[in-house]
Scaffold this motif. Sequence first.
Motif, PDB file in Angstrom:
ATOM      1  N   THR A  23       0.837  -1.190   0.000  1.00 54.00           N
ATOM      2  CA  THR A  23       0.000   0.000   0.000  1.00 54.00           C
ATOM      3  C   THR A  23       0.873   1.241   0.000  1.00 54.00           C
ATOM      4  OG1 THR A  23      -1.765  -1.174   1.153  1.00 54.00           O
ATOM      5  CG2 THR A  23      -1.830   1.229   1.213  1.00 54.00           C
ATOM      6  N   VAL A  24       0.526   2.159  -0.870  1.00 59.74           N
ATOM      7  CA  VAL A  24       1.310   3.379  -1.060  1.00 59.74           C
ATOM      8  C   VAL A  24       0.561   4.575  -0.482  1.00 59.74           C
ATOM      9  CG1 VAL A  24       2.404   4.884  -2.758  1.00 59.74           C
ATOM     10  CG2 VAL A  24       2.324   2.415  -3.147  1.00 59.74           C
ATOM     11  N   SER A  25       1.270   5.394   0.225  1.00 61.89           N
ATOM     12  CA  SER A  25       0.694   6.629   0.737  1.00 61.89           C
ATOM     13  C   SER A  25       1.601   7.790   0.394  1.00 61.89           C
ATOM     14  CB  SER A  25       0.501   6.545   2.257  1.00 61.89           C
ATOM     15  OG  SER A  25       1.751   6.365   2.911  1.00 61.89           O
ATOM     16  N   GLY A  26       1.012   8.957   0.323  1.00 59.16           N
ATOM     17  CA  GLY A  26       1.793  10.171   0.108  1.00 59.16           C
ATOM     18  C   GLY A  26       2.059  10.519  -1.330  1.00 59.16           C
ATOM     19  N   GLY A  27       1.491   9.775  -2.261  1.00 52.01           N
ATOM     20  CA  GLY A  27       1.704  10.085  -3.663  1.00 52.01           C
ATOM     21  C   GLY A  27       0.466   9.772  -4.479  1.00 52.01           C
ATOM     22  N   THR A  28       0.544  10.010  -5.774  1.00 55.01           N
ATOM     23  CA  THR A  28      -0.577   9.707  -6.661  1.00 55.01           C
ATOM     24  C   THR A  28      -0.355   8.308  -7.223  1.00 55.01           C
ATOM     25  OG1 THR A  28      -0.679  12.057  -7.223  1.00 55.01           O
ATOM     26  CG2 THR A  28      -1.918  10.526  -8.618  1.00 55.01           C
ATOM     27  N   PHE A  29      -0.908   7.340  -6.533  1.00 52.23           N
ATOM     28  CA  PHE A  29      -0.630   5.926  -6.816  1.00 52.23           C
ATOM     29  C   PHE A  29      -0.890   5.577  -8.280  1.00 52.23           C
ATOM     30  CE2 PHE A  29      -0.058   1.542  -5.896  1.00 52.23           C
ATOM     31  CZ  PHE A  29      -1.011   0.849  -6.625  1.00 52.23           C
ATOM     32  N   SER A  30      -1.952   6.101  -8.833  1.00 48.64           N
ATOM     33  CA  SER A  30      -2.344   5.688 -10.182  1.00 48.64           C
ATOM     34  C   SER A  30      -1.320   6.072 -11.247  1.00 48.64           C
ATOM     35  CB  SER A  30      -3.701   6.284 -10.538  1.00 48.64           C
ATOM     36  OG  SER A  30      -3.629   7.701 -10.521  1.00 48.64           O
TER      37      SER A  30
ATOM     38  N   ARG B  68       3.325 -18.588 -12.557  1.00 47.53           N
ATOM     39  CA  ARG B  68       3.083 -18.903 -11.146  1.00 47.53           C
ATOM     40  C   ARG B  68       2.703 -17.652 -10.352  1.00 47.53           C
ATOM     41  NH1 ARG B  68       6.905 -20.673  -7.855  1.00 47.53           N
ATOM     42  NH2 ARG B  68       8.635 -19.681  -8.978  1.00 47.53           N
ATOM     43  N   PHE B  69       3.242 -16.507 -10.738  1.00 46.08           N
ATOM     44  CA  PHE B  69       2.978 -15.262 -10.028  1.00 46.08           C
ATOM     45  C   PHE B  69       2.129 -14.338 -10.889  1.00 46.08           C
ATOM     46  CE2 PHE B  69       7.111 -15.179  -7.264  1.00 46.08           C
ATOM     47  CZ  PHE B  69       6.798 -16.448  -6.791  1.00 46.08           C
ATOM     48  N   THR B  70       1.277 -13.559 -10.237  1.00 43.55           N
ATOM     49  CA  THR B  70       0.443 -12.588 -10.931  1.00 43.55           C
ATOM     50  C   THR B  70       0.491 -11.265 -10.187  1.00 43.55           C
ATOM     51  OG1 THR B  70      -1.070 -14.330 -11.694  1.00 43.55           O
ATOM     52  CG2 THR B  70      -1.851 -12.054 -11.814  1.00 43.55           C
ATOM     53  N   ILE B  71       0.851 -10.213 -10.898  1.00 43.03           N
ATOM     54  CA  ILE B  71       0.858  -8.877 -10.317  1.00 43.03           C
ATOM     55  C   ILE B  71      -0.423  -8.168 -10.745  1.00 43.03           C
ATOM     56  CG2 ILE B  71       2.134  -7.834 -12.241  1.00 43.03           C
ATOM     57  CD1 ILE B  71       3.534  -6.045 -10.152  1.00 43.03           C
ATOM     58  N   SER B  72      -0.992  -7.405  -9.810  1.00 40.20           N
ATOM     59  CA  SER B  72      -2.198  -6.642 -10.114  1.00 40.20           C
ATOM     60  C   SER B  72      -2.204  -5.392  -9.241  1.00 40.20           C
ATOM     61  CB  SER B  72      -3.448  -7.483  -9.874  1.00 40.20           C
ATOM     62  OG  SER B  72      -3.542  -7.875  -8.513  1.00 40.20           O
ATOM     63  N   ARG B  73      -3.100  -4.496  -9.562  1.00 40.50           N
ATOM     64  CA  ARG B  73      -3.189  -3.276  -8.773  1.00 40.50           C
ATOM     65  C   ARG B  73      -4.641  -2.847  -8.621  1.00 40.50           C
ATOM     66  NH1 ARG B  73       0.406   0.902 -11.684  1.00 40.50           N
ATOM     67  NH2 ARG B  73      -0.386   2.325 -10.082  1.00 40.50           N
ATOM     68  N   ASP B  74      -4.898  -2.167  -7.521  1.00 40.93           N
ATOM     69  CA  ASP B  74      -6.217  -1.583  -7.262  1.00 40.93           C
ATOM     70  C   ASP B  74      -5.986  -0.118  -6.947  1.00 40.93           C
ATOM     71  OD1 ASP B  74      -8.663  -0.732  -6.312  1.00 40.93           O
ATOM     72  OD2 ASP B  74      -9.086  -2.584  -5.246  1.00 40.93           O
ATOM     73  N   ASN B  75      -6.208   0.713  -7.933  1.00 43.24           N
ATOM     74  CA  ASN B  75      -5.934   2.143  -7.747  1.00 43.24           C
ATOM     75  C   ASN B  75      -6.853   2.778  -6.707  1.00 43.24           C
ATOM     76  OD1 ASN B  75      -3.866   2.055  -9.606  1.00 43.24           O
ATOM     77  ND2 ASN B  75      -5.116   2.819 -11.302  1.00 43.24           N
ATOM     78  N   SER B  76      -8.022   2.197  -6.502  1.00 45.58           N
ATOM     79  CA  SER B  76      -8.939   2.752  -5.497  1.00 45.58           C
ATOM     80  C   SER B  76      -8.428   2.506  -4.074  1.00 45.58           C
ATOM     81  CB  SER B  76     -10.329   2.154  -5.653  1.00 45.58           C
ATOM     82  OG  SER B  76     -10.339   0.785  -5.295  1.00 45.58           O
ATOM     83  N   LYS B  77      -7.531   1.525  -3.942  1.00 42.72           N
ATOM     84  CA  LYS B  77      -6.970   1.203  -2.625  1.00 42.72           C
ATOM     85  C   LYS B  77      -5.491   1.550  -2.521  1.00 42.72           C
ATOM     86  CE  LYS B  77     -10.217  -2.565  -1.772  1.00 42.72           C
ATOM     87  NZ  LYS B  77     -10.384  -3.999  -1.450  1.00 42.72           N
ATOM     88  N   ASN B  78      -4.944   2.154  -3.565  1.00 41.04           N
ATOM     89  CA  ASN B  78      -3.514   2.501  -3.578  1.00 41.04           C
ATOM     90  C   ASN B  78      -2.642   1.291  -3.274  1.00 41.04           C
ATOM     91  OD1 ASN B  78      -4.356   5.101  -4.033  1.00 41.04           O
ATOM     92  ND2 ASN B  78      -3.532   5.956  -2.160  1.00 41.04           N
TER      93      ASN B  78
END
Length: 120
Positions: A23-30, A67-77
């Motif tokens: 989880t990222v804080s302090g920036g514009t994650f998207s 085997r690994f999958t990367i994903s992101r949820d911009n609504s949750k940073n």
Amino acid sequence: QVQLVESGGGLVQAGDSLRLSCTVSGGTFSTYTMAWFRQAPGKGREFVAAITSSGGVTYDTNSVKARFTISRDNSKNTVYLQMTSLKPEDTAVYYCHAERWILSTKYRYWGQGTQVTVSS
């Protein structure tokens, strides 16, 4: 101040699955390209996977693809790394990384790391 906080590591057996979160804080994650790196004992830090701000993904094909999958949820940073069929050689500290360009300057940030240990 941009901060990255990883979670989800632990001790598992070979063949198990884990999901890491960052989880990222302090920036514009998207706007960040997010990535996961790992560092095994006695070895250098190596790239695992990355996901761009638009969702494009890249994997270290030699060791983790399929085997690994990367994903992101911009609504949750938050960026995730879903790891399946874990092997003892996946044992490492996993680090989250954020990167963005502003004009001609690259800004990079690292998390503190989360330990993943896979027993045989």
